[in-house]
Design an enzyme around this catalytic site. Structure first.
Site, PDB file in Angstrom:
ATOM      1  CB  ILE A  62      -3.582  -5.365  12.894  1.00  0.00           C
ATOM      2  CG1 ILE A  62      -3.162  -6.406  11.561  1.00  0.00           C
ATOM      3  CG2 ILE A  62      -2.418  -5.484  13.857  1.00  0.00           C
ATOM      4  CD1 ILE A  62      -0.898  -5.825  11.201  1.00  0.00           C
ATOM      5  CG  LEU A  63      -8.025  -1.557  14.285  1.00  0.00           C
ATOM      6  CD1 LEU A  63      -7.764  -0.482  15.455  1.00  0.00           C
ATOM      7  CD2 LEU A  63      -8.277  -0.171  13.913  1.00  0.00           C
ATOM      8  CG  ASN A  93      -2.491  -1.278   1.849  1.00  0.00           C
ATOM      9  OD1 ASN A  93      -2.780  -1.434   0.169  1.00  0.00           O
ATOM     10  ND2 ASN A  93      -2.676  -0.905   1.640  1.00  0.00           N
TER      11      ASN A  93
END
Length: 402
Positions: free
Chosen positions: A309-310, A210
């Protein structure tokens, strides 16, 4: 006294009998989490040995202004810049007089002139010397210039006199040293920050990723450290210097980043600023993929989802106060609000990466913060450093209070 946590204190030791208290003062400062380095005058070395203070502080004692070996390790200018506070205890009448006149004839007096950090003095002398008009004039001049005088106290003195001039005790000086610092908004908090991109290998020479420079995450790490927090920064491949007083862990892939975050837990606050790749190739080729002349012009990669992940960290039983980022090119607030709910976040920071002035790799940003009640607070375009400080203050104000 958490205000001393991770603070850098130079303890200057002057030539007075009260120098014996400096040993206990080092212990009290370190008990509160401060890092202490000692600078001794020649007179100070007559009352207590540098070896004693080196053993207690854990660092070599700085003694001489013109010491080539010491300058090579940490020169006096670098030492002056290093300090958050210069605390001189004991401060003798002679030392106060020299500081009042701006004399720089030894390491300690030179350091006081060179530092931008606050300077505090703990006077220690005979009661008649303290009362002398010259000493009182010097004390008044030093206060006028912004130096802080901690004490003295009244009591029995080594010479047998009783009166003002006795150096304060170590516990009192440690408390007053803490009072030299403002109470910082994240003192005592462990903040975990993710930053930069992740890379997902296709073969040994190719990967997908990204866009992300990591600048926003690194600015947040610096701002959180300035606010007194213990900061762990987990970042993907970026070319940025580690902010001062930040613990940095470098990773490559999304799975690497998740593993590093879980290893760094528990934490009090999570700020997920990384641009994590949502997908990765199902199979990573062991050798470089070659063009197949019979396959036409295309290459088909089977992709699989990376772990979120979050969401993973925000749904833990020991979840921290969780802050996410939503970098969008359209429907900014709608998509950000949906992400806030889906990932179980306390706050989400929305920014429009379609705007080139605040997009990827830019030096500035503009954000809108959305909370669980979908209330919005916006910060206009400015440097990422200022945005980071605004955001850290906003987070600190929203933390649950014990």
């Amino acid at each position: 006294m958490q205000r001393l946590y991770r603070k850098r204190i130079i303890l200057g030791v002057g030539g007075g009998i009260a120098a014996y208290k400096s040993a206990e003062l080092i212990r009290r400062l370190k008990d509160q989490g401060a890092e202490v380095r000692v600078v001794m005058t020649q007179g100070g070395r007559e009352f207590i040995t540098p070896l004693t203070l080196q053993a207690l502080s854990g660092h070599p004692v700085h003694q001489d202004l013109l010491d080539p070996a010491a300058e090579a390790a940490m020169g006096h200018i670098e030492l002056a810049r290093w300090a958050d506070l210069v605390l001189i205890a004991p401060a003798t009448a002679d030392l106060m007089a020299r500081l009042a006149q701006g004399v720089a004839d030894d390491l300690l007096s030179t350091l006081v002139l060179a530092t931008d950090a606050p300077v505090a003095l703990a006077p220690a002398m005979n009661q008649a010397m303290w009362r002398d008009p010259a000493t009182q004039a010097n004390a008044a001049l030093l206060r006028e210039r912004g130096l802080r005088l901690l004490g003295p106290a009244s009591g029995s003195q080594a010479c047998g006199d009783v009166g003002m001039g006795r150096m304060l005790e170590a516990d009192d000086l440690a408390q007053l040293a803490a009072d030299c610092f403002e109470h910082l908004s994240l003192t005592g908090q462990h903040v975990l920050i993710t930053a930069g991109p992740t890379q997902e290998n296709i073969d040994p020479v190719r990967y997908i990723t990204n866009h992300s420079s990591g600048k926003m995450g690194f600015a947040l790490a610096e701002a959180a450290a300035e606010a007194g927090a213990k900061v762990t920064l987990i970042c993907g491949p970026v070319h940025l210097a580690t902010p001062d007083r930040v613990s940095r862990i470098d990773v490559v892939s999304a799975r690497d980043m998740l593993a590093a975050c879980e290893a760094a837990m528990p934490c009090d606050i999570l700020i997920a600023a990384a641009a994590v790749a949502d997908y990765r190739p199902e199979v990573v080729a062991q050798h470089k993929l070659k063009k197949d002349p019979n396959s036409g012009d295309g290459l088909l990669l089977q992709m699989v989802r990376n772990p979120d992940i979050l969401a993973t960290l925000a749904h833990r039983d020991d979840r921290p106060f969780s802050v996410g980022f939503a970098a969008e090119t359209e429907n900014l607030l709608e998509y950000a609000s949906r992400k806030l709910k889906d990932k179980n976040l306390d706050l989400i920071v929305a920014n429009d990466v379609a705007n080139p002035s605040i997009g990827f790799n830019s030096e500035e940003n503009a954000i809108t913060i959305i909370d669980r009640e979908l209330q919005q607070n916006s910060f206009a375009q400015t440097s990422k450093g200022k945005i980071a400080r605004h955001l850290v203050s906003f987070i600190a104000a929203r933390l649950p209070r014990p």
